[in-house]
Each structure stands twice: as C-alpha cells, then as structure tokens.
Design a protein around this motif. Structure first.
Motif, PDB file in Angstrom:
ATOM      1  N   LEU A  75       0.827  -1.219   0.309  1.00 40.94           N
ATOM      2  CA  LEU A  75       0.408  -0.481  -0.451  1.00 40.94           C
ATOM      3  C   LEU A  75       0.355   1.043  -0.083  1.00 40.94           C
ATOM      4  CD1 LEU A  75      -2.445  -0.819   2.611  1.00 40.94           C
ATOM      5  CD2 LEU A  75      -3.138  -0.683   0.070  1.00 40.94           C
ATOM      6  N   ALA A  76       2.173   0.794  -0.004  1.00 42.23           N
ATOM      7  CA  ALA A  76       3.074   2.329   0.070  1.00 42.23           C
ATOM      8  C   ALA A  76       2.802   3.302  -0.943  1.00 42.23           C
ATOM      9  CB  ALA A  76       4.392   1.906   0.642  1.00 42.23           C
ATOM     10  N   SER A  77       2.203   3.206  -2.299  1.00 45.47           N
ATOM     11  CA  SER A  77       2.300   4.118  -3.173  1.00 45.47           C
ATOM     12  C   SER A  77       0.694   4.683  -3.089  1.00 45.47           C
ATOM     13  CB  SER A  77       2.198   3.732  -4.429  1.00 45.47           C
ATOM     14  OG  SER A  77       0.694   2.251  -4.662  1.00 45.47           O
ATOM     15  N   LEU A  78      -0.034   4.046  -2.445  1.00 33.75           N
ATOM     16  CA  LEU A  78      -1.665   4.950  -2.077  1.00 33.75           C
ATOM     17  C   LEU A  78      -1.762   5.566  -0.844  1.00 33.75           C
ATOM     18  CD1 LEU A  78      -3.862   1.757  -2.215  1.00 33.75           C
ATOM     19  CD2 LEU A  78      -3.420   3.841  -4.363  1.00 33.75           C
ATOM     20  N   LEU A  79      -0.992   5.134   0.989  1.00 31.55           N
ATOM     21  CA  LEU A  79      -0.572   5.695   1.693  1.00 31.55           C
ATOM     22  C   LEU A  79       1.027   6.267   1.614  1.00 31.55           C
ATOM     23  CD1 LEU A  79      -2.457   2.691   3.496  1.00 31.55           C
ATOM     24  CD2 LEU A  79      -3.327   4.515   2.048  1.00 31.55           C
ATOM     25  N   PRO A  80       1.328   7.337   1.453  1.00 33.05           N
ATOM     26  CA  PRO A  80       2.236   7.920   1.803  1.00 33.05           C
ATOM     27  C   PRO A  80       2.332   8.975   2.820  1.00 33.05           C
ATOM     28  CG  PRO A  80       0.399   9.558   0.158  1.00 33.05           C
ATOM     29  CD  PRO A  80      -0.037   8.309   1.073  1.00 33.05           C
ATOM     30  N   SER A  81       1.855   8.517   3.816  1.00 30.70           N
ATOM     31  CA  SER A  81       2.120   8.741   5.695  1.00 30.70           C
ATOM     32  C   SER A  81       1.903   7.535   6.146  1.00 30.70           C
ATOM     33  CB  SER A  81       0.965  10.285   5.421  1.00 30.70           C
ATOM     34  OG  SER A  81       1.679  11.204   4.883  1.00 30.70           O
ATOM     35  N   PRO A  82       2.737   7.771   7.057  1.00 29.05           N
ATOM     36  CA  PRO A  82       2.677   6.695   8.401  1.00 29.05           C
ATOM     37  C   PRO A  82       1.114   7.536   8.981  1.00 29.05           C
ATOM     38  CG  PRO A  82       4.351   8.754   9.008  1.00 29.05           C
ATOM     39  CD  PRO A  82       3.635   8.711   7.378  1.00 29.05           C
ATOM     40  N   PRO A  83       1.008   5.884   9.429  1.00 25.60           N
ATOM     41  CA  PRO A  83      -0.944   6.115  10.964  1.00 25.60           C
ATOM     42  C   PRO A  83       0.196   7.138  11.795  1.00 25.60           C
ATOM     43  CG  PRO A  83       0.167   3.363  10.687  1.00 25.60           C
ATOM     44  CD  PRO A  83       1.192   4.375   9.417  1.00 25.60           C
ATOM     45  N   GLN A  84      -1.697   7.481  11.873  1.00 30.20           N
ATOM     46  CA  GLN A  84      -1.265   7.616  13.586  1.00 30.20           C
ATOM     47  C   GLN A  84      -1.648   6.372  14.197  1.00 30.20           C
ATOM     48  OE1 GLN A  84      -3.728  11.129  13.627  1.00 30.20           O
ATOM     49  NE2 GLN A  84      -2.245  12.241  13.130  1.00 30.20           N
ATOM     50  N   VAL A  85      -1.151   5.786  15.373  1.00 31.92           N
ATOM     51  CA  VAL A  85      -1.756   4.697  15.549  1.00 31.92           C
ATOM     52  C   VAL A  85      -2.030   4.971  17.292  1.00 31.92           C
ATOM     53  CG1 VAL A  85      -0.996   2.460  15.837  1.00 31.92           C
ATOM     54  CG2 VAL A  85      -0.391   3.237  14.516  1.00 31.92           C
ATOM     55  N   THR A  86      -3.715   4.451  17.352  1.00 26.93           N
ATOM     56  CA  THR A  86      -3.460   4.403  19.132  1.00 26.93           C
ATOM     57  C   THR A  86      -4.254   3.353  19.356  1.00 26.93           C
ATOM     58  OG1 THR A  86      -4.536   6.726  18.859  1.00 26.93           O
ATOM     59  CG2 THR A  86      -5.160   5.373  20.421  1.00 26.93           C
ATOM     60  N   ALA A  87      -3.732   2.153  20.505  1.00 25.13           N
ATOM     61  CA  ALA A  87      -4.012   1.515  21.077  1.00 25.13           C
ATOM     62  C   ALA A  87      -4.213   1.349  22.384  1.00 25.13           C
ATOM     63  CB  ALA A  87      -3.004   0.519  21.091  1.00 25.13           C
ATOM     64  N   GLY A  88      -5.291   0.195  22.756  1.00 23.75           N
ATOM     65  CA  GLY A  88      -5.314  -0.077  23.782  1.00 23.75           C
ATOM     66  C   GLY A  88      -6.417  -0.701  24.976  1.00 23.75           C
ATOM     67  N   GLU A  89      -6.430  -0.703  25.834  1.00 23.24           N
ATOM     68  CA  GLU A  89      -8.112  -1.588  26.284  1.00 23.24           C
ATOM     69  C   GLU A  89      -9.140  -1.160  26.261  1.00 23.24           C
ATOM     70  OE1 GLU A  89      -9.127  -3.965  30.100  1.00 23.24           O
ATOM     71  OE2 GLU A  89      -7.357  -3.061  30.360  1.00 23.24           O
ATOM     72  N   VAL A  90     -10.193  -2.108  25.445  1.00 20.46           N
ATOM     73  CA  VAL A  90     -11.700  -1.073  25.483  1.00 20.46           C
ATOM     74  C   VAL A  90     -12.440  -1.965  26.637  1.00 20.46           C
ATOM     75  CG1 VAL A  90     -13.325  -2.545  24.215  1.00 20.46           C
ATOM     76  CG2 VAL A  90     -12.068  -3.105  23.278  1.00 20.46           C
ATOM     77  N   VAL A  91     -13.034  -0.771  27.055  1.00 16.24           N
ATOM     78  CA  VAL A  91     -13.087  -0.421  28.130  1.00 16.24           C
ATOM     79  C   VAL A  91     -14.541  -0.414  28.401  1.00 16.24           C
ATOM     80  CG1 VAL A  91     -10.681   0.446  29.334  1.00 16.24           C
ATOM     81  CG2 VAL A  91     -13.325   1.878  28.374  1.00 16.24           C
ATOM     82  N   ALA A  92     -15.178  -0.019  27.187  1.00 17.62           N
ATOM     83  CA  ALA A  92     -16.881  -0.475  26.528  1.00 17.62           C
ATOM     84  C   ALA A  92     -17.196  -0.413  25.636  1.00 17.62           C
ATOM     85  CB  ALA A  92     -17.551   1.212  27.656  1.00 17.62           C
ATOM     86  N   HIS A  93     -18.031  -1.756  25.252  1.00 19.64           N
ATOM     87  CA  HIS A  93     -18.781  -2.100  23.831  1.00 19.64           C
ATOM     88  C   HIS A  93     -20.008  -2.508  24.416  1.00 19.64           C
ATOM     89  CE1 HIS A  93     -17.933  -6.290  25.390  1.00 19.64           C
ATOM     90  NE2 HIS A  93     -17.233  -6.022  25.715  1.00 19.64           N
ATOM     91  N   SER A  94     -20.690  -3.164  23.156  1.00 24.18           N
ATOM     92  CA  SER A  94     -21.861  -3.360  23.339  1.00 24.18           C
ATOM     93  C   SER A  94     -22.376  -4.778  22.111  1.00 24.18           C
ATOM     94  CB  SER A  94     -22.606  -2.598  23.147  1.00 24.18           C
ATOM     95  OG  SER A  94     -22.559  -2.467  21.403  1.00 24.18           O
TER      96      SER A  94
END
Length: 94
Positions: A75-94
C-alpha cells in the motif's frame, strides 16, 4: 479486549486501498490469534481509518506488525504518510 486504531491521511486512491485491504490484509489478520473484528473506513478527504479488535494485547501488537509490513509491501504508493496509531484496552462495548 484490546483495540488498535490507525488513521491514514493523504490516501491517494481510497477505493483501491480498500480493495487491497479486503483481498490481501484481512486474510492475514484473521490468522492472528485472538482476532475479533476489523473495520476499514473511508472518512473522506483522503483519510482512512482502520480499527482492529483482539481478545488480548499480544494479538493487537501482532496486528500492528502485520499492518506495517502490509502497508510497506502493498500500500505504500496509496498511503504516503505513516499512520497515527492508538491502541489500548477496550473498557466499554456492546
């Protein structure tokens, strides 16, 4: 559960990026132990966001490694910028 959100900006062809993710990345991600769900969202304006959900942090970390490899190789040719990555524990869901 654990989630990883990646925000990509400057995407040059969202439809093609979506096709490649659907056909190439999703099969790889489904092989990661603890995989729960994955979403690839076209937010408009050259922004795409992915959300991965796993049962444990090890799966979330592995997904980040696989995503980096896939973006570099397919995907390098389509996504020229590195992503902003956020990760963590899910504390609420349905």
């Amino acid at each position: 559960m654990y989630a990883v959100v990646r925000r990509y900006e400057g995407v040059t062809d969202p439809a093609e990026a979506g096709r490649r993710v659907n056909e190439g990345f999703l099969p790889l991600l489904r092989q990661v132990q603890g995989f729960v769900a994955y979403y690839w969202v076209d937010a408009g304006g050259g922004v795409m966001v992915s959300t991965s959900v796993f049962q444990d942090p090890a799966g979330a970390e592995e997904s980040t490694d696989r995503a980096a490899d896939f973006v570099r190789d397919r995907l390098a040719s389509l996504l020229p910028s590195p992503p902003q990555v956020t990760a963590g524990e899910v504390v609420a869901h349905s």
